[in-house]
Design an enzyme around this catalytic site. Structure first.
Site, mmCIF file in Angstrom:
data_model
loop_
_atom_site.group_PDB
_atom_site.id
_atom_site.type_symbol
_atom_site.label_atom_id
_atom_site.label_comp_id
_atom_site.label_asym_id
_atom_site.label_seq_id
_atom_site.Cartn_x
_atom_site.Cartn_y
_atom_site.Cartn_z
ATOM 1 N N ASP A 68 0.657 -1.315 -0.117
ATOM 2 C CA ASP A 68 -0.019 -0.048 0.021
ATOM 3 C C ASP A 68 0.938 1.163 0.009
ATOM 4 O O ASP A 68 2.060 1.351 0.811
ATOM 5 C CB ASP A 68 -0.797 -0.038 1.385
ATOM 6 C CG ASP A 68 -1.900 1.050 1.378
ATOM 7 O OD1 ASP A 68 -2.085 1.660 0.449
ATOM 8 O OD2 ASP A 68 -2.300 1.375 2.337
ATOM 9 N N ASN A 70 -0.853 4.651 -0.219
ATOM 10 C CA ASN A 70 -1.701 5.801 0.062
ATOM 11 C C ASN A 70 -2.182 5.404 1.453
ATOM 12 O O ASN A 70 -3.192 6.100 1.927
ATOM 13 C CB ASN A 70 -2.452 6.213 -0.974
ATOM 14 C CG ASN A 70 -3.637 5.083 -1.406
ATOM 15 O OD1 ASN A 70 -3.244 4.023 -0.914
ATOM 16 N ND2 ASN A 70 -4.576 5.562 -2.071
ATOM 17 N N ASP A 72 -4.576 3.354 2.446
ATOM 18 C CA ASP A 72 -5.523 3.211 2.788
ATOM 19 C C ASP A 72 -6.125 1.619 3.018
ATOM 20 O O ASP A 72 -7.140 1.140 3.174
ATOM 21 C CB ASP A 72 -6.561 3.606 1.381
ATOM 22 C CG ASP A 72 -6.107 2.655 0.266
ATOM 23 O OD1 ASP A 72 -5.328 1.797 0.404
ATOM 24 O OD2 ASP A 72 -6.720 3.040 -0.784
ATOM 25 N N ASP A 76 -1.466 -0.943 -4.011
ATOM 26 C CA ASP A 76 -1.782 -0.314 -5.284
ATOM 27 C C ASP A 76 -0.515 -0.223 -6.205
ATOM 28 O O ASP A 76 0.676 -0.618 -5.765
ATOM 29 C CB ASP A 76 -2.262 1.044 -4.935
ATOM 30 C CG ASP A 76 -1.205 1.828 -3.725
ATOM 31 O OD1 ASP A 76 0.059 1.735 -3.742
ATOM 32 O OD2 ASP A 76 -1.881 2.360 -2.711
ATOM 33 N N ASP A 145 -3.251 -9.117 -16.730
ATOM 34 C CA ASP A 145 -4.298 -10.161 -16.679
ATOM 35 C C ASP A 145 -5.375 -9.644 -17.610
ATOM 36 O O ASP A 145 -5.583 -8.359 -17.802
ATOM 37 C CB ASP A 145 -4.916 -10.073 -15.186
ATOM 38 C CG ASP A 145 -5.131 -11.376 -14.766
ATOM 39 O OD1 ASP A 145 -5.520 -12.254 -15.460
ATOM 40 O OD2 ASP A 145 -4.471 -11.840 -13.681
ATOM 41 N N ASP A 246 -6.994 -15.181 -18.566
ATOM 42 C CA ASP A 246 -7.808 -15.650 -17.395
ATOM 43 C C ASP A 246 -8.933 -16.670 -18.013
ATOM 44 O O ASP A 246 -9.642 -16.609 -18.987
ATOM 45 C CB ASP A 246 -8.518 -14.597 -16.687
ATOM 46 C CG ASP A 246 -9.314 -15.188 -15.342
ATOM 47 O OD1 ASP A 246 -8.688 -15.688 -14.588
ATOM 48 O OD2 ASP A 246 -10.584 -14.988 -15.398
ATOM 49 N N GLU A 303 -4.528 -19.732 -18.681
ATOM 50 C CA GLU A 303 -4.900 -20.474 -17.928
ATOM 51 C C GLU A 303 -5.799 -21.633 -18.422
ATOM 52 O O GLU A 303 -6.936 -21.270 -18.602
ATOM 53 C CB GLU A 303 -5.736 -19.619 -16.632
ATOM 54 C CG GLU A 303 -6.151 -20.539 -15.560
ATOM 55 C CD GLU A 303 -6.990 -19.763 -14.687
ATOM 56 O OE1 GLU A 303 -7.140 -19.982 -13.414
ATOM 57 O OE2 GLU A 303 -8.015 -18.969 -15.111
ATOM 58 N N HIS A 375 -2.658 -17.112 -6.630
ATOM 59 C CA HIS A 375 -3.710 -16.277 -5.860
ATOM 60 C C HIS A 375 -4.965 -17.362 -5.766
ATOM 61 O O HIS A 375 -5.888 -16.751 -5.044
ATOM 62 C CB HIS A 375 -4.091 -15.056 -6.422
ATOM 63 C CG HIS A 375 -4.642 -15.085 -7.859
ATOM 64 N ND1 HIS A 375 -4.148 -15.689 -8.861
ATOM 65 C CD2 HIS A 375 -5.979 -14.917 -8.350
ATOM 66 C CE1 HIS A 375 -4.875 -15.368 -9.811
ATOM 67 N NE2 HIS A 375 -6.085 -15.409 -9.469
ATOM 68 N N ASP A 376 -5.044 -18.464 -6.300
ATOM 69 C CA ASP A 376 -6.480 -19.335 -6.194
ATOM 70 C C ASP A 376 -5.906 -20.470 -5.539
ATOM 71 O O ASP A 376 -7.037 -21.376 -5.557
ATOM 72 C CB ASP A 376 -6.542 -19.777 -7.697
ATOM 73 C CG ASP A 376 -7.103 -18.663 -8.664
ATOM 74 O OD1 ASP A 376 -7.733 -17.685 -7.938
ATOM 75 O OD2 ASP A 376 -7.238 -18.653 -9.976
HETATM 76 C C1 BGC Z 1 -8.852 -16.402 -11.438
HETATM 77 C C2 BGC Z 1 -9.640 -16.373 -10.460
HETATM 78 C C3 BGC Z 1 -10.857 -15.885 -10.645
HETATM 79 C C4 BGC Z 1 -11.472 -16.542 -11.942
HETATM 80 C C5 BGC Z 1 -12.641 -15.706 -12.624
HETATM 81 C C6 BGC Z 1 -9.601 -17.701 -12.357
HETATM 82 O O1 BGC Z 1 -9.002 -18.339 -13.291
HETATM 83 O O2 BGC Z 1 -7.541 -16.935 -11.408
HETATM 84 O O3 BGC Z 1 -8.945 -15.612 -9.396
HETATM 85 O O4 BGC Z 1 -11.562 -15.817 -9.813
HETATM 86 O O5 BGC Z 1 -10.709 -17.023 -12.881
HETATM 87 O O6 BGC Z 1 -11.997 -14.824 -13.219
#
Ligand code: BGC
Length: 606
Positions: A68, A70, A72, A76, A145, A246, A303, A375-376
């Site tokens: 972060d 700023n 909040d 960012d 992304d 994605d 992906e 992150h998944d």
């Molecule tokens: C992303 C997820 C997202 C999903 C829908 C996935 O492949 O990595 O974080 O929730 O696609 O966009």
């Protein structure tokens, strides 16, 4: 193998040379960019045209939780800029930044309401331009992304579609009339509940494979596809190096089949086989590539789960739809949950066999993007190691498992310092709509609240989304204000500042792992070398060899907390070792608990 003589002090071992042939074939006609200039042919590797992105080593940033600036409590883009020196020092040369576009944040940015603007939460378009420029100055390519399977339900196209489901924008989405007030079929959303949502009282429903704030786009509509291509090219013009794409495996759906067998008392079922890698998707992928990525020679990382070996050429071969894809073959393994619960050793061997099978299928044909975290998923130490087994040696052997495989390695923020998840006492401590959807499904299936929370704690993706642990200061140096999502309480002992000051830390070892992957003496072999599994029947080892033009690099990792002996003799120079001392017995390596080494084989040195 010739006689063994591992010398501990000098850390050199004796010779074994295997001749291999490498022929330079010169420039091929029709190369469209100056960077794609050379072709090599080896006996054991098919032709591979060199591309500028072959040497990338990536780092994934989840912007909400990185830094972060700023105060909040939300990470960012200026925060990322502030940490560029750190990333450069780590040794990576590509950054994948998760979505920063305008979004109501129903799925934390994967629900985009304006593809052309940065969300004010993250900064401005100017900030993004500055990030790209400053990263470039440090030799780092930024990729963004690209979320084009769906938009946000607040995207102007969708608002218009709801106003007039039969009109132009109604055709941009997958909208169908319900049957007697019921959805068109019983597909379950990937995030729980029905995949269909009614559009007010109109009798129409829209499809959302993810949250209801993410209506799926209708790729059968050419006008929509053209709009998407224009948007993509706009970003490429702006100077980004490419995209992580994605959920692209889902853009084609087959709605002709009606209901699927129910898998719960709510009558819903898994419709995956009607909306993943469907027949006919290839035409869209080819068109997408030709109209966008190919024109800019950009890097694309898709992906796509479950590409059969026979389709790898189409996806990631020389003229494939993408440069590379994530392979999911280890994603469903978690010793805290599901079929592998409590069976850590067996699980790691199963992963080894799957990863090696995919390496054999892919090596020489194209590139996978190799990774352990994102992150998944929950953090890798939690998925692969029991709590009591988590220590420097076990954590440091983890990156050695995948960094030297054929393909492009990717690191997820915090992985380099061994961040882990932590159990919550109540569902209120979670923040992801997907978590709540899945939780509701567990209850619907008859689980008690306690059992459902236990399962959520063991498996939910949010564990990897806690703020990056930069220091032992309040809020882990991530922000001066309370973060949007609570820090892991373990941050005072596990943080970047502390590990930077300790040359025996995981962070310092991770830097060595990356440096060896990018070392120009070995890089060609890591990138273009063949892959051979070693000691495949071992119940303890993960070992393989990469070789090119006579150079043979061997990886030996002990997957267990007990000593492990290699079956064969090993000869060469140690290039990396998480213990700093390597024992041998009659020429064979005697690896200590979780020991991981990289050996340059067959070189006589005194
Ligand atoms: C992303 C997820 C997202 C999903 C829908 C996935 O492949 O990595 O974080 O929730 O696609 O966009």
């Amino acid at each position: 193998m010739v006689g063994a003589c591992i010398r501990q002090k000098k850390r050199k071992v004796c010779v074994f040379l295997q001749k291999e042939r490498l022929v330079f074939l010169g420039r091929k006609k029709g190369c469209d960019t100056a960077r794609q200039e050379r072709f090599w042919k080896r006996e054991d590797i098919c032709d591979m045209r060199k591309k500028w992105w072959h040497d990338l080593v990536g780092y994934q940033i989840y912007p909400k939780s990185f830094q972060d600036s700023n105060e909040d409590g939300i990470g960012d883009i200026p925060g990322i800029i502030r940490r560029l020196d750190y990333l450069q020092e780590l040794g990576i040369n590509m950054l994948w930044v998760c979505p920063v576009y305008r979004s109501p944040m129903m799925d934390h940015g994967y629900d985009i309401s304006d593809y052309t603007q940065v969300d004010p939460m993250f900064g401005t378009n100017r900030d993004l331009e500055e990030l790209i420029r400053k990263a470039k100055e440090r030799g780092i390519t930024v990729i963004m992304d690209l979320v084009i399977n769906h938009t946000s339900s607040e995207h102007p196209w969708f608002l218009e579609a709801c106003r007039d489901p039969e009109g132009k924008y109604g055709q941009y989405y997958i909208i169908r009339k319900g049957k007697e007030g019921q959805p068109p079929n019983n597909w379950r959303s990937l995030f729980g509940g029905s995949a269909w949502e009614p559009i007010g009282e109109s009798g129409y429903f829209y499809l959302h494979l993810f949250t209801k704030g993410q209506p799926d786009l209708n790729w059968d509509n050419e006008a929509l596809r053209r709009e998407l291509y224009q948007m993509i090219n706009g970003w490429l013009e702006m100077g980004i190096g490419g995209f992580r794409i994605d959920a692209i495996a889902h853009i084609k759906k087959d709605l002709s089949g009606g209901n699927v067998p129910a898998d719960g008392p709510d009558g819903l079922g898994n419709g995956m086989r009607f909306f993943r890698n469907m027949e006919g998707i290839e035409a869209y992928l080819q068109e997408l590539k030709e109209n966008t990525f190919q024109r800019y020679d950009c890097f694309t990382l898709a992906e796509v789960d479950d590409i059969p070996d026979s389709r790898l050429d189409a996806y990631i071969g020389e003229d494939g739809y993408y440069c590379t894809v994530f392979d999911f073959c280890h994603c469903h393994h978690n010793l805290r949950d599901g079929e592998w619960e409590g069976r850590g050793e067996e699980m790691l061997l199963d992963i080894r066999d799957r990863v090696f099978a995919r390496q054999k299928a892919m090596c020489g044909r194209g590139f996978f993007c190799n990774y352990q975290e994102n992150h998944d998923m929950t953090r890798i130490p939690d998925r692969f190691l029991k709590k009591e087994d988590q220590n420097f040696y076990s954590m440091s052997m983890l990156p050695v498992l995948y960094f030297y495989l054929a393909g492009i390695p990717m690191v997820y923020q915090g992985q380099e310092i061994g961040m882990t998840g932590f159990d919550r006492n109540s569902m209120e401590e979670y923040a992801d709509p997907a978590t709540f959807g899945i939780y509701r499904d567990y209850l619907m299936q008859g689980m008690t609240e306690e059992a459902a929370l236990h399962k959520i704690n063991a498996s939910i993706r949010e564990h990897s989304r806690t703020p990056m642990q930069w220091s032992g200061e309040k809020y882990a140096g991530f922000s001066q204000s309370e973060p949007w999502f609570a820090c892991n309480p373990g941050y005072p002992s596990c943080n970047v500042e502390r590990q930077q000051a300790d040359e025996n830390s995981l962070l310092c070892f991770f830097k060595k792992v990356i440096a060896l992957r990018r070392n120009s003496d070995y890089q060609e072999t890591w990138i273009y070398g063949s892959f051979t599994a070693l000691e495949e029947d071992s119940a303890q080892l993960w070992s393989f060899e990469r070789s090119l033009a006579g150079q043979r690099l061997q990886i030996f990792v002990n997957l267990t907390g007990r000593e492990a002996l290699t079956k064969s003799e090993v000869h060469g120079t140690v290039l990396l070792d998480n213990y700093g001392e390597l024992a041998e017995a009659d020429g064979r390596l005697a690896l200590k608990a979780w020991q991981a080494v990289v050996v340059k084989a067959g070189e006589q040195q005194e």
